[in-house]
Enzyme design. Structure first.
Site, PDB file in Angstrom:
ATOM      1  N   ASN A 141       0.827  -1.221   0.000  1.00  0.00           N
ATOM      2  CA  ASN A 141       0.000   0.000   0.000  1.00  0.00           C
ATOM      3  C   ASN A 141       0.864   1.276   0.000  1.00  0.00           C
ATOM      4  OD1 ASN A 141       1.000   0.144   2.597  1.00  0.00           O
ATOM      5  ND2 ASN A 141      -1.001   0.118   3.628  1.00  0.00           N
ATOM      6  N   HIS A 143       3.449   1.917   2.075  1.00  0.00           N
ATOM      7  CA  HIS A 143       4.021   2.340   3.357  1.00  0.00           C
ATOM      8  C   HIS A 143       5.523   2.034   3.412  1.00  0.00           C
ATOM      9  CE1 HIS A 143       3.035  -1.803   5.239  1.00  0.00           C
ATOM     10  NE2 HIS A 143       4.341  -1.683   5.392  1.00  0.00           N
ATOM     11  N   GLU A 148       2.081   4.754   7.474  1.00  0.00           N
ATOM     12  CA  GLU A 148       0.966   4.263   6.675  1.00  0.00           C
ATOM     13  C   GLU A 148       0.379   5.381   5.808  1.00  0.00           C
ATOM     14  OE1 GLU A 148       0.295   1.204   6.372  1.00  0.00           O
ATOM     15  OE2 GLU A 148      -0.405   0.225   8.197  1.00  0.00           O
TER      16      GLU A 148
HETATM   17  C1  GLP Z   1       6.032  -4.410   7.232  1.00  0.00           C
HETATM   18  C2  GLP Z   1       7.188  -3.541   7.719  1.00  0.00           C
HETATM   19  C3  GLP Z   1       7.783  -2.740   6.591  1.00  0.00           C
HETATM   20  C4  GLP Z   1       8.022  -3.638   5.403  1.00  0.00           C
HETATM   21  C5  GLP Z   1       6.714  -4.162   4.907  1.00  0.00           C
HETATM   22  C6  GLP Z   1       6.807  -5.016   3.649  1.00  0.00           C
HETATM   23  O1  GLP Z   1       4.803  -3.814   7.369  1.00  0.00           O
HETATM   24  N1  GLP Z   1       6.813  -2.673   8.776  1.00  0.00           N
HETATM   25  O2  GLP Z   1       8.972  -2.139   7.040  1.00  0.00           O
HETATM   26  O3  GLP Z   1       8.685  -2.934   4.390  1.00  0.00           O
HETATM   27  O4  GLP Z   1       6.138  -4.921   5.937  1.00  0.00           O
HETATM   28  O5  GLP Z   1       6.852  -6.359   3.988  1.00  0.00           O
HETATM   29  P1  GLP Z   1       7.120  -7.538   2.988  1.00  0.00           P
HETATM   30  O6  GLP Z   1       8.558  -7.435   2.607  1.00  0.00           O
HETATM   31  O7  GLP Z   1       6.810  -8.759   3.772  1.00  0.00           O
HETATM   32  O8  GLP Z   1       6.217  -7.347   1.827  1.00  0.00           O
END
Ligand code: GLP
Length: 252
Positions: A141, A143, A148
């Site tokens: 999304n 972030h 967020e």
């Molecule tokens: C979490 C973390 C982020 C990370 C994101 C993406 O929410 N707080 O710092 O970048 O997930 O995660 P993934 O790599 O599992 O898609």
């Protein structure tokens, strides 16, 4: 290629991006053993941490003088809890390399006063001389850390509410029970992240392609927190073919 002042590096696969990033970090540590690193969690960096651990085990990288600051942590979750980001880092990196425990920095999700904890973290980053290299993942999304999408963003380390999408994305850490994923977290703020001297964001897989496109092609908006990275003077976005699929080869 370069788009909006950002350097985009494309890799054939998540594995090749992970190994290139591990070798890059090893080179940074060789030229500056006191490197101050900002570190992400999530599924994306797991192969990268595995490569770093392998490089350490084969004697190719030394963390003995390095300092780390993780981006974020769940509120109400103790470091020993298996779902905490602290435990995640222990499993995937810290237990495999020679980082000194006194130079591993983490936000505590169970600090009695969250604001004081966030201020402590900002002070600790400043005392370390600031982040030399911030490594980031990317939420589908848009972030970064736990900043967020919303009407506004927060500059400094702060306590924040998590969106349902982010809680779903993190459910694996809580036995796939979304209801068990905390509703709040502590996170570095946008300014904390943007003050790093260099930033490398790693995004892999087709689910990240729309967010990568919005991050790189802008507009800069709090609805896509990662779009603010366009303001950073030394930012690289490393993607595999799938995550970079919506960026044309011409950089347009
Ligand atoms: C979490 C973390 C982020 C990370 C994101 C993406 O929410 N707080 O710092 O970048 O997930 O995660 P993934 O790599 O599992 O898609």
């Amino acid at each position: 290629m370069h788009v909006n002042g950002m350097t985009i590096r494309r890799f054939a696969s998540p594995a090749s991006a992970a190994s290139a990033l591990a070798r890059h970090v090893a080179r940074c540590l060789a030229s500056n053993p006191n490197l101050v690193l900002g570190l992400p969690t999530g599924r994306t960096p797991v192969p990268f941490y595995a490569e770093l651990a392998a490089l350490h085990q084969s004697g190719h990288v030394d963390f003995s003088r390095a300092t780390t600051f993780n981006l974020d942590e769940f509120a109400g979750v103790a470091p020993e809890h298996s779902g905490s980001y602290r435990a995640f880092m222990e499993r995937h990196l810290f237990s495999h390399v020679n980082l000194s425990s006194k130079r591993i920095h983490f936000l505590s999700g169970v600090a009695p006063d969250a604001s004081a904890e966030c201020r402590r973290y900002e002070r600790a980053i400043a005392r370390s001389g600031g982040l030399d290299l911030m490594l980031l993942g990317l939420g589908a999304n848009g972030h970064i850390g736990f900043n967020e999408p919303g009407q506004s963003l927060v500059a400094f380390t702060h306590k924040t509410k998590l969106t349902l999408a982010t809680r779903q994305a993190n459910a694996a850490l809580f036995h796939r029970r979304v209801g068990d994923v905390p509703r709040e977290a502590l996170s570095m703020g946008m300014r904390t992240i943007l003050r790093a001297r260099r930033i490398i964001l790693l995004a892999t897989g087709s689910t990240k392609a729309p967010a990568v496109h919005r991050l790189v092609r802008g507009p800069i908006t709090p609805k896509v927190p990662a779009s603010f990275l366009q303001l950073h003077p030394a930012i690289e976005v490393w993607v595999d073919e799938a995550a970079g699929a919506r960026l044309s080869a011409s950089g347009d």
